[in-house]
Structure formats: structure tokens, C-alpha cells
Design an enzyme around this catalytic site. Structure first.
Site, mmCIF file in Angstrom:
data_model
loop_
_atom_site.group_PDB
_atom_site.id
_atom_site.type_symbol
_atom_site.label_atom_id
_atom_site.label_comp_id
_atom_site.label_asym_id
_atom_site.label_seq_id
_atom_site.Cartn_x
_atom_site.Cartn_y
_atom_site.Cartn_z
ATOM 1 N N GLY A 86 -6.073 25.927 -17.490
ATOM 2 C CA GLY A 86 -6.367 24.639 -16.845
ATOM 3 C C GLY A 86 -5.511 23.506 -17.400
ATOM 4 O O GLY A 86 -5.018 22.661 -16.657
ATOM 5 N N GLY A 104 -10.620 28.556 -13.673
ATOM 6 C CA GLY A 104 -10.180 29.558 -14.640
ATOM 7 C C GLY A 104 -10.454 29.065 -16.052
ATOM 8 O O GLY A 104 -11.342 28.236 -16.267
ATOM 9 N N SER A 105 -9.667 29.559 -16.989
ATOM 10 C CA SER A 105 -9.928 29.232 -18.390
ATOM 11 C C SER A 105 -9.386 27.845 -18.751
ATOM 12 O O SER A 105 -8.531 27.293 -18.051
ATOM 13 C CB SER A 105 -9.263 30.282 -19.278
ATOM 14 O OG SER A 105 -7.870 30.242 -19.066
ATOM 15 N N LYS A 145 -3.547 31.584 -4.285
ATOM 16 C CA LYS A 145 -3.175 32.712 -5.154
ATOM 17 C C LYS A 145 -4.443 33.158 -5.882
ATOM 18 O O LYS A 145 -4.919 32.492 -6.786
ATOM 19 C CB LYS A 145 -2.133 32.298 -6.198
ATOM 20 C CG LYS A 145 -1.580 33.527 -6.918
ATOM 21 C CD LYS A 145 -1.238 33.293 -8.379
ATOM 22 C CE LYS A 145 -2.378 33.414 -9.328
ATOM 23 N NZ LYS A 145 -2.904 34.795 -9.519
ATOM 24 N N GLU A 168 -15.880 30.346 -25.805
ATOM 25 C CA GLU A 168 -16.371 31.142 -24.677
ATOM 26 C C GLU A 168 -15.952 32.607 -24.874
ATOM 27 O O GLU A 168 -14.767 32.896 -25.029
ATOM 28 C CB GLU A 168 -15.781 30.611 -23.375
ATOM 29 C CG GLU A 168 -16.345 31.291 -22.153
ATOM 30 C CD GLU A 168 -15.737 30.781 -20.860
ATOM 31 O OE1 GLU A 168 -14.494 30.712 -20.771
ATOM 32 O OE2 GLU A 168 -16.508 30.458 -19.937
ATOM 33 N N GLN A 178 -10.730 42.430 -21.450
ATOM 34 C CA GLN A 178 -11.956 41.638 -21.612
ATOM 35 C C GLN A 178 -12.925 42.351 -22.562
ATOM 36 O O GLN A 178 -13.575 41.717 -23.389
ATOM 37 C CB GLN A 178 -12.605 41.392 -20.244
ATOM 38 C CG GLN A 178 -13.843 40.505 -20.288
ATOM 39 C CD GLN A 178 -13.585 39.104 -20.821
ATOM 40 O OE1 GLN A 178 -12.687 38.418 -20.374
ATOM 41 N NE2 GLN A 178 -14.375 38.669 -21.808
ATOM 42 N N CYS A 208 -19.135 31.526 -15.683
ATOM 43 C CA CYS A 208 -18.834 30.287 -16.414
ATOM 44 C C CYS A 208 -20.120 29.560 -16.776
ATOM 45 O O CYS A 208 -20.148 28.769 -17.711
ATOM 46 C CB CYS A 208 -17.942 29.400 -15.560
ATOM 47 S SG CYS A 208 -18.560 29.194 -13.899
HETATM 48 P P1 NAD Z 1 -7.416 32.520 -16.255
HETATM 49 O O1 NAD Z 1 -7.261 31.095 -16.664
HETATM 50 O O2 NAD Z 1 -6.825 33.557 -17.094
HETATM 51 O O3 NAD Z 1 -6.792 32.726 -14.798
HETATM 52 C C1 NAD Z 1 -7.217 31.944 -13.703
HETATM 53 C C2 NAD Z 1 -6.128 31.953 -12.641
HETATM 54 O O4 NAD Z 1 -4.994 31.265 -13.144
HETATM 55 C C3 NAD Z 1 -5.653 33.355 -12.246
HETATM 56 O O5 NAD Z 1 -5.420 33.400 -10.859
HETATM 57 C C4 NAD Z 1 -4.336 33.469 -13.003
HETATM 58 O O6 NAD Z 1 -3.434 34.375 -12.412
HETATM 59 C C5 NAD Z 1 -3.830 32.033 -12.924
HETATM 60 N N1 NAD Z 1 -2.813 31.681 -13.939
HETATM 61 C C6 NAD Z 1 -2.658 32.177 -15.178
HETATM 62 N N2 NAD Z 1 -1.599 31.596 -15.787
HETATM 63 C C7 NAD Z 1 -1.080 30.710 -14.909
HETATM 64 C C8 NAD Z 1 0.021 29.807 -14.942
HETATM 65 N N3 NAD Z 1 0.805 29.693 -16.007
HETATM 66 N N4 NAD Z 1 0.256 29.039 -13.865
HETATM 67 C C9 NAD Z 1 -0.520 29.131 -12.787
HETATM 68 N N5 NAD Z 1 -1.568 29.972 -12.680
HETATM 69 C C10 NAD Z 1 -1.846 30.750 -13.728
HETATM 70 O O7 NAD Z 1 -8.987 32.754 -16.039
HETATM 71 P P2 NAD Z 1 -9.733 34.124 -15.661
HETATM 72 O O8 NAD Z 1 -9.701 35.017 -16.854
HETATM 73 O O9 NAD Z 1 -9.252 34.637 -14.359
HETATM 74 O O10 NAD Z 1 -11.218 33.586 -15.412
HETATM 75 C C11 NAD Z 1 -12.139 33.399 -16.434
HETATM 76 C C12 NAD Z 1 -12.279 31.916 -16.755
HETATM 77 O O11 NAD Z 1 -12.628 31.202 -15.581
HETATM 78 C C13 NAD Z 1 -13.395 31.643 -17.749
HETATM 79 O O12 NAD Z 1 -12.971 30.692 -18.685
HETATM 80 C C14 NAD Z 1 -14.502 31.066 -16.880
HETATM 81 O O13 NAD Z 1 -15.414 30.241 -17.554
HETATM 82 C C15 NAD Z 1 -13.714 30.316 -15.851
HETATM 83 N N6 NAD Z 1 -14.507 30.060 -14.652
HETATM 84 C C16 NAD Z 1 -14.941 28.790 -14.407
HETATM 85 C C17 NAD Z 1 -15.714 28.508 -13.296
HETATM 86 C C18 NAD Z 1 -16.167 27.109 -13.007
HETATM 87 O O14 NAD Z 1 -16.423 26.819 -11.838
HETATM 88 N N7 NAD Z 1 -16.270 26.237 -13.985
HETATM 89 C C19 NAD Z 1 -16.059 29.541 -12.422
HETATM 90 C C20 NAD Z 1 -15.620 30.829 -12.699
HETATM 91 C C21 NAD Z 1 -14.835 31.078 -13.814
#
Ligand code: NAD
Length: 481
Positions: A231, A226-227, A173, A383, A331, A284
């Protein structure tokens, strides 16, 4: 009627219950495409397809998997300019950055094509006479993947490639903001000869499709990027499910770049500006805390501001643009909110931060640099995920190192210095998963492990040969001969 880019379930193109518009952040009048929004039923069908495909796929030969991954790599690399353009159009990083990311995805598939052939086990003498012990690796099963918007092709790529290489089936997804690159990637891999159901794409909302993936009993493992806040929910759901799911989380950062008195000033400024602001700071691994020692502080700030004045913020697809737009309105609102918080807390805006108008309507913002920040301020602890960095003054190396490590995160950390002693000490004592000397905190190789410590990561590393820790499970077999 506009074409709708559909989900891929059991090798078939399946429309979702709804579709969402993928909008170009450089020009909000430009619709990249309409992408299906999957339902829980779509997700359940995708998992069922993966389950049905797993017995045969997990028993394919390394050569069969090699051929498919290599073919996918060849097509990605042959189409890197077109894929890079699509990526820049939907996400807003500049065209050279978009092409660079597409290239990286192609390289990742070539690397994991090779890994198919390198997977080895061990034969170990037993402590019991006549007994042999073999340690082998097997696929984990069905892997669910949830990815963020900021690397729309590289992150799906660095999850899908190892999963397939080691014989797993996948349901992915992608981020609902940027489904186009993941759609194109999955299309390429499917046409490279993958059996139906091995790889399934279900686009849509995290709270619907993502949540259903986390809760599905037939999914064995979840790889999430993700965030931190999402997470945490992902990890909790994986532990709550029965049986528990294997889980890997890559999350946020508040990455420090230390600049010491003895640094090469020009290199330090280039390193800081690249790490903090390129890709609109939406990485990130972005250097959002610039920790600069007293003796070079004022010269560094002056040179950094001069360098920032030369940055062209414009349409991501335009030649000559250095910094593309912020990804969307929410954002941009978050970035502006943090500018206000930083000012309220007493940091001084040395340059930038204005919302800009350009020829096309988009989410343009001048990169912002704060000075007189302390490490206790929210701008230094949370962040932002935008083109915003702050300079924190330090007395000396020891204090700079302490500030660098004083964070809940631990993804990447960098130091600019000409001192071998300090560089060596920093590499050893930085509490980050990736440490850079005289290089930007952002920008890594694809064939070595990627990941962090503390609040930035959880579970085994991604990328390189280390990826097998997550995508395989170990079996220990004993034989009395
Ligand atoms: P986000 O956490 O908002 O979303 C990430 C993913 O999770 C999306 O696909 C979203 O639809 C899904 N999601 C949201 N709620 C969910 C739920 N309840 N259950 C399951 N899935 C759900 O993050 P974002 O805004 O898309 O990305 C930015 C974040 O990602 C920043 O914090 C950034 O630092 C991080 N990031 C980390 C890395 C790394 O490798 N460490 C790399 C890129 C981005």
C-alpha cells in the site's frame, strides 16, 4: 492442451506472454486452471481500450448502467454455488464461506445497480444576486484496481460495481494467486452487455502489471486492497505520477476483541472463535488480539480451547469442514514463523499450531491460541494473516480499551459485554473504522461503509453510498441567469 483463461482487453480474450497454474490449497494435485500472465504491453493496451471507451460510457444513461449491473447481479446470484465452489477451490475458504462471498458479490451489484439511479446533485443559492450554483458529480475516468487473494470475488466486486455505476472505465489486476474468481466475475459483467473496453482484466504479477498500472499516465485513480507494505508503494507511485492519481488504500489489521467480566461467556467464545479463525484467520478484519478482563479470563480461555478442539480442519470443499487450509506454502511459513516468535517472546501456546496431514496434500494448520501475551509482543503488533490469535489479560475495561487502541492499525474492533455503559463508551472511544458489539470483528454488511483508520486505510471509504466519494469527482457550476 489445457485451456488458458485469457485476459480481457478491449472486449477481446487476449493470451498473456505466459500462463500460471492456479493451485487448490486443499489439494495441491488439483489444478484449478491455467491463467494468462499479462505483460506491460497488455496493460498498456488495456488502458488504451479504457481510454477509448470512456467518452461514450461516461455519457450512458443511469438506466443503461442499471440494466447491465442488475443483469450481472442476477447471473452471479443464479450461479452462486458454482462461483462459491470455484472460490473455495482456489482460495481455501470453506464452501459455505465461498458461496456466502459469491452471494455478497451478487448483492453488491444489485445495490450499485440501484445507485446508478440515485446519483443526485445539489442546487444552492449563490451569495451573488441572479447567480445559481449547481454541485454535480462526474466520473473520475479510468480506475486501476489492484486486489488481494483473500476475498477473490467480493473485493473485485465492491470496486468494479461502483466504478461502473458512476460511469468510470476499469482496468483490474487481481491477485496472481487467485485469478479464477475475478476472471469469472469479469466474464459475467462483460456478457451482461458492457461495451468493449469499459472493463479490462489483466492478470499477472504485482511487480509487472501492478507497477505498470500505477505508473500509467492515463490512469486517473487507483483503488488498492492488500498489505501495508505494498500500500505504501502504491500511494507513493500515485503521488509521484504526473498528474497525480486519486488513491484509496485498504490494508491490514490487528483487530482487538475485548471480552469483559460481564460478557455472556458462550457468546463471547463463539464471537472470538469465529472472528479469529473462520476463513482460516485470513481476513483483514480477523480478531487476532483477544483482550480479556481478569474476572472471566480463565473461564474464557478454557471454553475457547474446548471450542477449538471441536473445529474440523480439512478440505475446504468437504461437508463438515469448519476451517480450510492456509492459502499457500509461503503463508503457512509465515504463520509458523510467528508461532516461533510468540513462543520466543514468552507467550504460552494454549492450543493448536500443528501442521496437519489430511487425505489430500494441502496447507493444513490447526488454529493456534496463545495466552500470557502482552500487547508489546510482535504477535500482538504485526499482522500474521493466519489462524493465530493471542489472549492479552487486562485488569478492567479502561485498561482493555487502552490496549485495544494501542496499535498502528485501526480497521475493526469488537467488545463482548452486557453493559450498555461500556458498549456505548467503546463505540465512542475505539480508534477503529468499524466497531462491533457482541459480534465478530469480521463479517460486515455490503450496503454500508467499510474501512479503517490509522495504518489500516487511506483515502475515502469503500462500499455503500459512501463509495461515490472515491468513484466520482465533484463539479461546482455557476450560472448568471
Ligand atoms: P499484497 O500487498 O501482497 O498484494 C496485494 C496486491 O498488490 C496483489 O494483487 C499484488 O499482486 C499487488 N502488488 C504487489 N506488489 C505490487 C507492486 N509493486 N505494484 C503494484 N501492485 C503490487 O497483499 P495480499 O497478500 O494479496 O493480501 C493480504 C493483505 O491484504 C493483508 O495485509 C490483508 O489485511 C489485506 N487486506 C485488507 C483488506 C481491507 O479491506 N482492509 C481486505 C482484504 C485484505
Amino acid at each position: 492442451m489445457t485451456e488458458i483463461f485469457k485476459n480481457l482487453i478491449a472486449g477481446e480474450r487476449v493470451g498473456g506472454s505466459n500462463a500460471s497454474r492456479n493451485i487448490n490449497p486443499s489439494n495441491t494435485n488439483d489444478v484449478v486452471g491455467e491463467y494468462a500472465q499479462g505483460s506491460v504491453e497488455d496493460l498498456n493496451n488495456a488502458v488504451a481500450a479504457a481510454k477509448a471507451a470512456f467518452p461514450a460510457w461516461s455519457r450512458t444513461t443511469p438506466q443503461e448502467r442499471y440494466e447491465i449491473l442488475k443483469k450481472a447481479s442476477d447471473e452471479i446470484l443464479a450461479r452462486k454455488e458454482e462461483l462459491g465452489r470455484l472460490l473455495s477451490r482456489e482460495e481455501g475458504k470453506t464452501l459455505p464461506e465461498g458461496i456466502g462471498e459469491a452471494t455478497r458479490a451478487g448483492q453488491i451489484f444489485a445495490f450499485f445497480a440501484g445507485e446508478c439511479l440515485r446519483l443526485a446533485g445539489e442546487a444552492i443559492p449563490s451569495i451573488r444576486p441572479g447567480v445559481g450554483v449547481e454541485v454535480t458529480r462526474e466520473p473520475v475516468g479510468i480506475i486501476g484496481m489492484i486486489t488481494p487473494w483473500n476475498f477473490p470475488i467480493a473485493i473485485p466486486g465492491w470496486k468494479i460495481a461502483p466504478a461502473l455505476a458512476y460511469g468510470n472505465c476499469v482496468v483490474i489486476k487481481p491477485a496472481d494467486l487467485v485469478p479464477g474468481s475475478a476472471w469469472a466475475l469479469v466474464d459475467i459483467i462483460q456478457r451482461a452487455g458492457l461495451p468493449k473496453g469499459v472493463l479490462n482484466l489483466v492478470m499477472g504479477r504485482g511487480s509487472v502489471v501492478g507497477q505498470a498500472l500505477l505508473e500509467h499516465k492515463d490512469v486517473h485513480a487507483i483503488s488498492f486492497t492488500g498489505s501495508v507494505s505494498t500500500g505504501r508503494k502504491v500511494a507513493a507511485a500515485c503521488i509521484a505520477s504526473n498528474p497525480m492519481k486519486k488513491v484509496q488504500l485498504e490494508m491490514g489489521g490487528k483487530n482487538p476483541l475485548v471480552v469483559l467480566d460481564d460478557a455472556d461467556l458462550k457468546l463471547a467464545v463463539e464471537t472470538a472463535v469465529n472472528g479469529a479463525f473462520f476463513s482460516t484467520g485470513q481476513r483483514c478484519t480477523a480478531s487476532s488480539r483477544l483482550i480479556v478482563t481478569d474476572g472471566i479470563h480463565d473461564r474464557f480461555v478454557e471454553a475457547a480451547v474446548e471450542r477449538m478442539k471441536g473445529l474440523v480442519v480439512d478440505d475446504a470443499l468437504k461437508a463438515g469442514t469448519h476451517i480450510g487450509p492456509v492459502v499457500d506454502q509461503s503463508q503457512l511459513d509465515q504463520d509458523l514463523k510467528y508461532l516461533a516468535i510468540a513462543k520466543d517472546e514468552g507467550a504460552k501456546l494454549a492450543w493448536g499450531g500443528e501442521v496437519l496431514s489430511r487425505e489430500s496434500p494441502g496447507f493444513y494448520m490447526q488454529p493456534a491460541l496463545f495466552t500470557e501475551a502482552t500487547n508489546a509482543m510482535r504477535i500482538s503488533r504485526e499482522e500474521v494473516f493466519g489462524p493465530v490469535a493471542s489472549v492479552i489479560r487486562a485488569k478492567n475495561y479502561e485498561e482493555a480499551l487502552a490496549i485495544a487502541n494501542d496499535t498502528e492499525f485501526g480497521l475493526a474492533a469488537g467488545i463482548c459485554t452486557t453493559s450498555l455503559k461500556h458498549a456505548t463508551h467503546f463505540k465512542r472511544n475505539s480508534e477503529a473504522g468499524m466497531v462491533m458489539v457482541n459480534l465478530p470483528t469480521a463479517g460486515v454488511d455490503y450496503h454500508v461503509p467499510f474501512g479503517g483508520r490509522k495504518g489500516s486505510s487511506y483515502g475515502p471509504r469503500e462500499q455503500g453510498a459512501y463509495a461515490r466519494e472515491f468513484y466520482t469527482t465533484v463539479k461546482t457550476a455557476y450560472t448568471l441567469a
